[in-house]
Design a protein around this motif. Sequence first.
Motif, short mmCIF file in Angstrom:
data_model
loop_
_atom_site.label_atom_id
_atom_site.label_comp_id
_atom_site.label_asym_id
_atom_site.label_seq_id
_atom_site.Cartn_x
_atom_site.Cartn_y
_atom_site.Cartn_z
N GLY A 183 0.77 -1.23 0.00
CA GLY A 183 0.00 0.00 0.00
C GLY A 183 0.80 1.28 0.00
O GLY A 183 0.24 2.37 0.06
N ASP A 184 2.13 1.18 -0.08
CA ASP A 184 2.97 2.38 -0.11
C ASP A 184 3.34 2.72 -1.55
O ASP A 184 3.47 1.84 -2.39
CB ASP A 184 4.25 2.15 0.70
N ALA A 185 3.53 4.00 -1.81
CA ALA A 185 3.92 4.46 -3.14
C ALA A 185 5.39 4.15 -3.40
O ALA A 185 6.20 4.09 -2.47
CB ALA A 185 3.67 5.96 -3.28
N VAL A 186 5.73 3.96 -4.67
CA VAL A 186 7.09 3.62 -5.08
C VAL A 186 7.48 4.56 -6.23
O VAL A 186 6.70 4.77 -7.15
CB VAL A 186 7.15 2.15 -5.57
N ASP A 187 8.68 5.12 -6.16
CA ASP A 187 9.22 5.97 -7.23
C ASP A 187 10.12 5.14 -8.12
O ASP A 187 10.98 4.43 -7.62
CB ASP A 187 10.06 7.12 -6.67
N ILE A 188 9.92 5.25 -9.44
CA ILE A 188 10.83 4.62 -10.38
C ILE A 188 11.14 5.60 -11.51
O ILE A 188 10.38 6.54 -11.75
CB ILE A 188 10.29 3.29 -10.97
N GLU A 189 12.23 5.37 -12.18
CA GLU A 189 12.66 6.19 -13.31
C GLU A 189 12.58 5.33 -14.56
O GLU A 189 13.08 4.21 -14.58
CB GLU A 189 14.09 6.66 -13.08
N ILE A 190 11.93 5.86 -15.61
CA ILE A 190 11.87 5.15 -16.87
C ILE A 190 12.45 6.04 -17.96
O ILE A 190 12.46 7.27 -17.84
CB ILE A 190 10.43 4.72 -17.24
N GLU A 191 12.94 5.40 -19.02
CA GLU A 191 13.51 6.15 -20.12
C GLU A 191 12.37 6.74 -20.95
O GLU A 191 11.34 6.11 -21.14
CB GLU A 191 14.37 5.24 -21.00
N ASP A 192 12.56 7.96 -21.44
CA ASP A 192 11.52 8.64 -22.21
C ASP A 192 11.11 7.87 -23.46
O ASP A 192 9.96 7.89 -23.84
CB ASP A 192 11.97 10.05 -22.58
#
Length: 73
Positions: free
Chosen positions: A43-52
């Motif tokens: 139930g917690d938010a997660v930050d991820i980075e994706i390539e454009d």
Amino acid sequence: MKINLLSCDAQRPDKRAIAKCITEISTTDNSLANELTEILLEGDAVDIEIEDKNAGSALRALRKLDIDYEIVE
């Protein structure tokens, strides 16, 4: 592009499919993706980075898995 994965609304979320999706769309390895999946399903938010260049297909894959997200950048 940075996105926040907010929640997963699937009736029975497939942990393996979610972890595989996170691995494919972001720069994380498999063990980190498994960890992020557990955090997301708790139930917690997660930050991820994706390539454009992968943004369109990545967002489609997240919607297919019933994962709510918000675009940060």
